[in-house]
Every structure is written in C-alpha cells, then in structure tokens.
Design a protein around this motif. Structure first.
Motif, short mmCIF file in Angstrom:
data_model
loop_
_atom_site.label_atom_id
_atom_site.label_comp_id
_atom_site.label_asym_id
_atom_site.label_seq_id
_atom_site.Cartn_x
_atom_site.Cartn_y
_atom_site.Cartn_z
N ARG A 173 5.41 0.89 -11.66
CA ARG A 173 5.44 1.73 -12.75
C ARG A 173 6.82 1.56 -13.20
NH1 ARG A 173 3.45 6.89 -11.26
NH2 ARG A 173 1.58 6.31 -12.54
N TYR A 191 5.95 1.37 -3.37
CA TYR A 191 5.59 0.18 -4.12
C TYR A 191 4.87 0.56 -5.40
CZ TYR A 191 4.10 -4.56 -5.32
OH TYR A 191 3.78 -5.66 -5.52
N THR A 192 3.88 1.35 -5.55
CA THR A 192 3.24 1.96 -6.97
C THR A 192 4.44 2.46 -7.65
OG1 THR A 192 2.39 3.90 -5.94
CG2 THR A 192 1.09 1.95 -5.95
N GLN A 231 8.82 -7.12 -6.30
CA GLN A 231 7.48 -7.12 -6.26
C GLN A 231 6.71 -7.89 -5.52
OE1 GLN A 231 6.10 -4.95 -10.22
NE2 GLN A 231 7.16 -6.86 -10.60
N ALA A 238 0.82 -1.18 -0.15
CA ALA A 238 0.09 -0.04 -0.09
C ALA A 238 0.90 1.42 0.14
CB ALA A 238 -0.98 -0.05 1.30
N ARG A 264 0.76 -1.01 -16.30
CA ARG A 264 1.40 -0.67 -15.08
C ARG A 264 2.02 0.68 -15.07
NH1 ARG A 264 5.45 -4.41 -14.95
NH2 ARG A 264 5.03 -4.93 -17.21
N ARG A 295 -1.52 2.83 -14.76
CA ARG A 295 -2.46 2.76 -13.61
C ARG A 295 -1.44 1.49 -12.76
NH1 ARG A 295 -8.42 3.25 -12.30
NH2 ARG A 295 -8.35 2.47 -10.24
N PRO A 296 -0.65 2.19 -12.06
CA PRO A 296 0.38 1.07 -11.25
C PRO A 296 -0.30 0.74 -9.83
CG PRO A 296 1.28 3.32 -11.17
CD PRO A 296 -0.12 3.38 -11.87
N LEU A 297 -1.24 -0.18 -9.83
CA LEU A 297 -1.85 -0.52 -8.51
C LEU A 297 -0.96 -1.77 -7.99
CD1 LEU A 297 -5.62 -0.84 -9.87
CD2 LEU A 297 -4.62 0.97 -8.61
N PRO A 298 -1.20 -2.05 -6.69
CA PRO A 298 -0.49 -2.88 -5.87
C PRO A 298 -0.94 -4.25 -6.52
CG PRO A 298 -1.22 -1.20 -4.23
CD PRO A 298 -1.84 -0.76 -5.47
N LEU A 299 -1.90 -4.55 -6.77
CA LEU A 299 -2.60 -5.89 -7.50
C LEU A 299 -1.49 -6.11 -8.59
CD1 LEU A 299 -4.00 -8.23 -7.28
CD2 LEU A 299 -6.04 -6.95 -8.63
N HIS A 300 -1.48 -5.04 -9.44
CA HIS A 300 -0.60 -5.31 -10.58
C HIS A 300 0.77 -5.62 -10.33
CE1 HIS A 300 -3.38 -2.29 -13.07
NE2 HIS A 300 -4.04 -3.37 -12.51
#
Length: 144
Positions: A13, A8-9, A125, A4, A76, A79-84
């Motif tokens: 990216r 990390y995001t 990651q 979060a 990515r 939209r660099p989301l943690p799930l990605h």
C-alpha cells in the motif's frame, strides 16, 4: 517478513501511495508540463541537470506511463495483495533498468533519486518472496 504478513501488505500500500503521489502529475499533458518545469528547475538548482526540452512525443509517453501507473497505484492502495507486491517489485526492476540506461546514456542526474527509490521499493517487495522461495526449497530438500 514474508509476503503473507500484514506488514508486507502495508508495504504494498505504501508503494502504491508513493507511486500515486509521484506519478499523478505525469498523467495529463497540462500537469506533465508543470512537473517537467519543476523537475528541470530542481535539477538546475541542485546541479543535477535540467530535463530535455518538452516535445509532443515525450509528453505522450509521459502521459501513457503516468496513466497506467496511476491506475496500478490505486489498485495497490485500495487492495494491497501480496501478489501485487510481487508484480510491483518486478515492474520496479524494469523501471530501475530503464532509468539506469537513461543515466548511462546522458540522461539528467535528477533521475538518481527516483532510481534509488525504485531499487529500494523493489528490493523491499521482492526480498520476502525470494526468502520464502529459498525456505521452501530447503524444506523440499530436507524431506527428500
């Protein structure tokens, strides 16, 4: 760092940018022929071995991989989301396995730098997710 955290995001990216730069040339038959020649020349120049001769099927698979990875990379980057990051880490485990398999079966050593980067991004990651899960497990045990 946890998934979060904004850092990390940024990592997600950055891995997207790396993949976009490295794989864009694989997305079309014309650009792949150039990338193939460059990798072969680099492999020869460094003593890591040339790529196998270019074939229509090799080109097809390179183009399929390149096209999918380019789209996944753009997602990515935009939209660099943690799930990605989690999913990309899992994909990197698979890519690293197949690169190691190719190396173990006579593939050119020019794959080594790519394998090192796959493993590095994969660890970077996935590790935050594993730490978060381990911490959640400890918290559950503590409250039991």
């Amino acid at each position: 760092m946890n998934p979060a955290h904004p850092a990390y995001t940024r990592l997600v990216r950055a891995s997207g940018w790396y993949d976009l730069i490295v794989t864009a040339g694989f997305a079309t038959p014309w650009t792949y022929a150039l990338v193939h020649d460059l990798l072969s020349a680099a492999g020869d120049a460094t003593g890591l071995g040339a790529m196998p001769g270019l074939t229509p099927m090799q080109t097809l698979y390179a183009n399929l991989m390149g096209s999918v990875v380019v789209v996944w990379s753009v997602l990515r980057v935009v939209r660099p989301l943690p799930l990605h990051g989690l999913l990309d880490g899992a994909a990197r485990v698979l890519f690293a396995l197949w690169q190691a398999y190719a190396l173990a079966h006579g593939g050119p050593a020019v794959l080594w730098p790519f394998l090192v980067l796959e493993v590095s991004f994969g660890i970077a990651q996935l590790a935050p997710w594993l730490r978060t899960r381990a911490a959640a497990g400890r918290e559950t045990v503590r409250h039991s």
